[in-house]
Design a protein around this motif. Structure first.
Motif, short mmCIF file in Angstrom:
data_model
loop_
_atom_site.label_atom_id
_atom_site.label_comp_id
_atom_site.label_asym_id
_atom_site.label_seq_id
_atom_site.Cartn_x
_atom_site.Cartn_y
_atom_site.Cartn_z
N ILE A 16 0.86 -1.17 0.00
CA ILE A 16 0.00 0.00 0.00
C ILE A 16 0.91 1.24 0.00
CG2 ILE A 16 -1.72 1.32 1.28
CD1 ILE A 16 -2.79 -1.23 0.01
N GLU A 76 1.94 5.12 0.67
CA GLU A 76 1.65 6.22 1.59
C GLU A 76 2.58 7.39 1.26
OE1 GLU A 76 4.32 5.61 5.55
OE2 GLU A 76 2.49 4.39 5.44
N GLY A 82 -2.80 5.48 -0.11
CA GLY A 82 -3.64 4.32 0.14
C GLY A 82 -3.82 3.42 -1.05
#
Length: 400
Positions: free
Chosen positions: A351, A353, A390
């Motif tokens: 993911i 970020e 995200g």
């Protein structure tokens, strides 16, 4: 498995179709009506299938974004300042004649390297040779007159006490001898001056360097000390200076390092970037330019192979020291946003970020991160366009 809602709708359509066929059979409708009913049923079934496909399509934002990543490194890096510098001759001499006359010979070619003392020009020496001979003749004449006057003064001095000559006559002879002695000294000075003038007819190089364009040619009449038209300009290129400017905010750091050691300066000559030349910082200007907020520095290079040439522009790197345990990432991994600079970091669960970072400086294609990234963090180097905080990512290449 399919979508339950879609499956229920399909089942309802099938039931309605069966019911319609039963009604048609009971009413014994004609073939045209049966055909129309079949077409309507097919259209309804096709629409249902299209709706099923759309329902099964995934949300594009949930599709993994292909990215390239690199792990942030920790290592020692040089502390350096970069600038564009201008090469300047170590010394420049505009050659001028010290005596006037006709230029009868030029002993070098334009752009030629000359050594200190090499003959460059010859001005017609004949008038100065004649003047020297005249000065030497006057000296010889006055020296003979002086010798005679000195002997006469000696004779008068030996008999003046006996009264054979008067005191006034003796004083006159002594004064004449002294005056002739002063004249001889003046003649000697005139001879030396004539010798200098004759010597100045042969103009020699005062330094070792490279000559520039001819300003005068053979046959021209040369004026002494002509400031408007020097005969030639010579640049000393070994050693040579390299001048460059740095922001005034970096001045305290440079001065601090100069107190402990000599600072190296690297020069990258166009076409020779793989072999930078090494010199030493020589001086700092005594004034900050108020218009640009910069201060000029000078480095000195041996330049034995004349790789640097006066007037040339080169890339300069001032080496101040080194920084241990610096965090390094590719400079193109750093992005700019409204809140400042940032990078995308890929977590172990793939993911993405966002991390705000503080970039200390750049070293070529690398950026030194002072804050925001730790060694080993996986930063995105390619694929930023479709990336968002995200987002699920797919590693195309790089460090897993």
């Amino acid at each position: 498995m399919g979508n339950p809602k879609v499956m229920a709708e399909n089942e309802g359509l099938l039931k309605r179709g069966t019911k319609m066929r039963s009604i048609i059979k009971q009413q014994k409708l004609g073939t045209p009506l049966i055909f129309m009913a079949v077409i309507i049923l097919a259209i309804l079934t096709g629409c249902s299938r299209d709706g099923s496909k759309e329902a099964r399509a995934e949300d594009p934002r949930k599709a993994p974004v292909p990215v390239t990543i690199v792990a942030a490194e920790e290592k020692s890096v040089p502390i350096e300042l970069r600038a564009v510098g201008n090469v300047r001759a170590f010394s420049t001499v505009s050659v001028k004649a010290q005596v006037g006359g006709e230029l009868i010979a030029v002993h070098f070619k334009e752009g030629q390297e000359v050594k200190c003392g090499d003959l460059l020009f010859t001005i017609d020496p004949a008038p100065f040779e004649a003047h020297l001979k005249q000065a030497e003749a006057n000296l010889a004449k006055h020296q003979a007159e002086l010798q005679n006057a000195q002997k006469q003064a000696e004779r008068y001095g030996s008999v003046v006490k006996k009264g054979y000559v008067s005191k006034e006559n003796y004083d006159q002879v002594s004064t004449d001898a002294i005056a002739l002695e002063a004249g001889v000294l003046a003649d000697k000075a005139a001879v030396e001056n004539a010798k200098l003038d004759l010597k100045y007819c042969y103009i020699r190089s005062p330094i070792t360097g490279y000559t520039g364009e001819f300003k005068v040619h053979r046959g021209n009449l040369i004026k002494a000390n002509d400031n408007d038209r020097p005969m030639v300009t010579i640049n000393q290129t070994s050693p040579i200076y390299l001048a460059f400017s740095i922001p005034e905010r970096n001045l305290p750091e440079v001065k601090r390092h100069m107190k402990t050691r000599k600072l190296d300066v690297l020069a990258e000559v166009p076409g020779m970037e793989a072999r930078p030349l090494r010199g030493e910082l020589a001086s700092i200007d005594n004034t900050v330019d108020s218009g640009t907020g910069t201060i000029q520095l000078k480095a000195i290079f041996p330049n034995r192979d004349t790789s640097l040439w006066p007037g040339q522009f080169v890339n300069v790197t001032l080496m101040l020291g080194k920084q241990d345990a610096a965090v390094i990432v590719p400079s193109h991994a750093v992005q700019a946003g409204q809140q400042g600079q940032y990078v995308f970091v890929v977590r172990p669960d793939l993911i993405a970020e966002v991390r705000s970072v503080v970039v200390g400086r750049t070293l070529g294609d690398k950026a030194v991160i002072d804050k925001g990234i730790r060694p080993g963090d996986r930063v995105v180097t390619d694929g930023h366009v479709k990336l968002f905080p995200g987002a699920k990512v797919k590693l195309v290449k790089g460090v897993e």
